[in-house]
Write an enzyme that holds these catalytic residues in place. Structure first.
Site, short mmCIF file in Angstrom:
data_model
loop_
_atom_site.label_atom_id
_atom_site.label_comp_id
_atom_site.label_asym_id
_atom_site.label_seq_id
_atom_site.Cartn_x
_atom_site.Cartn_y
_atom_site.Cartn_z
N LYS A 198 0.84 -1.20 0.00
CA LYS A 198 0.00 0.00 0.00
C LYS A 198 0.88 1.25 0.00
CE LYS A 198 -1.93 2.85 2.90
NZ LYS A 198 -1.87 4.12 2.12
N GLU A 273 9.71 0.80 10.72
CA GLU A 273 10.77 1.80 10.53
C GLU A 273 10.09 3.15 10.71
OE1 GLU A 273 12.67 4.51 9.44
OE2 GLU A 273 12.76 3.85 7.35
N GLU A 404 9.30 15.22 15.82
CA GLU A 404 9.70 15.15 14.42
C GLU A 404 8.92 16.21 13.63
OE1 GLU A 404 8.69 11.50 12.16
OE2 GLU A 404 10.81 11.44 11.63
#
Ligand code: NAP
Ligand code: MG
Length: 500
Positions: A198, A273, A404
């Site tokens: 996906k 990840e 982040e």
């Protein structure tokens, strides 16, 4: 969302490549069981060019029903098809063919990647070639997946087999679509698995084009399936599917946690990840000519939308001001703009959402009391451009040093000595990457060992090669991709006892 009919002339302005324009004109479909099909719901969504905000294409909005169909066909290919048990040399040949096709179409794929993601065309080319190398690298492994013989009692013979895991759901982000596809599909196939990929909702196009190339390589049907759609529907259906054996995910830590929860229903194998807030530590004895521009691209490459971006730049106090002057000088020279221009270094962010998010963080930084040495203005006009932004007067405890941001934004933070640099560098929930700049060899090795991160660069940044593992400590992930380590993700071990 009401769909706009795409105007390829507007969205792909400046592009003359016939293969790219032809691809954009072709209707987009899901790849399921070797056939190109519409989503069962008939729904589509728009995918845009972030440099000019025009609609490039309408893409099928696959959801749970389409994932179910893909799982059925993938399961059939795995249980009854030839893929898991073909001669490994033959499997390697398929992967080499895919690599050759990617390389043959590098110009076309790079333009398409830039149109859809906004990354500089030079970077898109580099990523595409890396994807070809990744397929080649794992083609090599297909014939080197060894078991072992164990020192059993003489009355027994014991050996192990490394077998594929089965049907793999692979969910990728928008920041390096072609590279992420290769990191997922190549090792899965090399080990004899089948894949349901996906792509991210923002950047589905290159996956669909590579799907065509995979068909051209004549892979058995159902071995690679591509379902475009949204994370909350198609992605969630993959993560929780009772007949998917493994899920591999790259993306945000927040969604990584959801994937882990959703996978518990059938205890799928999970590799994640995730994000990072990587420390880039610069000592005064560093080679400034190299450290400054490389540190700059460490957080500006791909407009900072890189999981391992070096967004916390730690500089020893007595040399902080000089370093910031140099960094700011280089940042003022970064060529930001049209990503299709070969000399552009930094293109737009991928989406309006990211544009708002990054500008929001820049506002937060100012409110927290940090100062902008350069950048920090919200740009107006078409395209989601954000200028390189460098904050000083930052404390490692500030939000802009902890979360982040995923834009070309760095916080420069002073440190007292080596211990302090390591302490502050490690003071984060993440642990994806880090760098140290020094000419002192002993210090380089000490810091590389002391930093809690999956990758450490010494006197360089953002070097990634499929030969070496990549992944995170702490909340930056679970498992390692690339190198021989992907074999651990995509095989399972069987121990066989034979009574003699
Ligand atoms: P994201 O939501 O984590 O997207 C990654 C992939 O996961 C996409 O394919 C996404 O689909 C899918 N997904 C989303 N929700 C899901 C769910 N509940 N179940 C299964 N799959 C799901 O990342 P994002 O929203 O694009 O970006 C948000 C932030 O994440 C960024 O600002 C950045 O900080 C971080 N990020 C990190 C990386 C990285 O490489 N570490 C990559 C991308 C983003 P959709 O495309 O439909 O959302
Ligand atoms: Mg999302």
């Amino acid at each position: 969302m009401a769909s706009t009919v795409p105007s390829i002339e507007r969205a792909a302005r400046g592009v003359t490549s016939a293969p790219v324009l032809d691809f954009l004109r072709r209707p987009k479909r899901l790849l399921i069981g070797g056939k190109w099909v519409t989503a069962k719901s008939g729904k589509t969504f728009e995918t845009i060019n972030p440099a000019n905000e025009e609609v490039l294409a309408l893409v099928p909005e696959g959801d749970k029903a389409d994932v179910d169909e893909a799982v059925k066909t993938a399961r059939k290919a795995y249980e009854y098809g030839k893929w898991p048990t073909i001669n490994p040399h033959q499997r390697a040949k398929y992967l080499l063919t895919i690599a050759d096709l990617i390389e043959k179409h590098v110009d076309e794929l790079a333009i398409l990647e830039t149109l859809n993601n906004g990354m500089a065309i030079s970077l898109a080319r580099g990523f595409t070639l890396m994807a070809a190398d990744t397929f080649r690298y794992y083609a090599g492994w297909a014939t080197k997946i060894y078991g072992e013989t164990n020192p059993s009692d003489p009355s027994m013979f014991n050996y192990t087999l490394r077998e594929p895991v089965g049907v793999c759901g692979q969910i990728i982000p928008w920041n390096g679509p072609i590279a992420m596809l290769a990191w997922k599909i190549a090792p899965a196939l090399a080990c004899g698995n089948v894949s349901i990929l996906k792509p991210a909702e923002q950047t589905p196009l290159t996956a669909l084009r590579i799907g065509e190339l995979i068909m051209e390589a004549d892979l058995p049907e159902g071995v690679v399936n591509i379902v475009t759609g949204y994370g909350e529907t198609a992605g969630a259906a993959i993560a929780s599917h009772p007949d998917i054996d493994k899920v591999a995910f790259t993306g945000s830590t927040e969604v990584g946690k959801l994937i882990l929860q959703a996978s518990s229903g059938n205890l799928k194998r999970v590799s994640l990840e995730l994000g990072g807030k990587s420390p880039n530590i610069v000592f005064p004895d560093a080679d400034l000519e190299d450290a400054v521009p490389t540190s700059l691209m460490g957080f500006c490459m791909l407009s900072g939308q890189v999981c391992c971006a070096g967004t916390r730049v730690f500089v020893q106090s007595d040399f902080h001001d000089r370093f910031v002057d140099h960094l700011t000088h280089y940042a003022s020279k970064v060529k930001a703009g049209d990503p299709l221009d070969a000399s552009t270094m930094v293109g737009p962010l991928v989406s309006k959402e990211q544009f708002n998010r990054v500008n929001g963080y820049i506002g937060t930084g100012k409110n927290e009391g940090a100062k902008t040495a350069i950048g920090g203005q919200v740009r107006t006009g078409k395209g989601f451009f954000v200028d390189p932004t460098i904050f000083t007067d930052v404390k490692n405890s500030m939000k802009i040093a902890r979360e982040e941001i995923f834009g070309p934004v760095a916080a420069v933070i002073p440190f007292k000595d080596e211990n302090d640099a390591v302490f502050q560098g490690n003071d984060t929930t993440y642990g994806l990457a880090a760098a140290v700049w020094t000419r002192d060899v002993s210090r380089a090795f000490r810091v590389a060992r002391a930093i809690k991160a999956g990758t450490v660069w010494v006197n360089c940044y953002n070097n990634i090669d499929p030969i070496s593992p990549f992944g995170g400590y702490k909340q930056s992930g679970i498992g390692r991709e690339l190198g021989k380590h992907s074999l651990d993700l995509y095989t399972q071990i069987k121990s066989v006892y034979v009574k003699l």
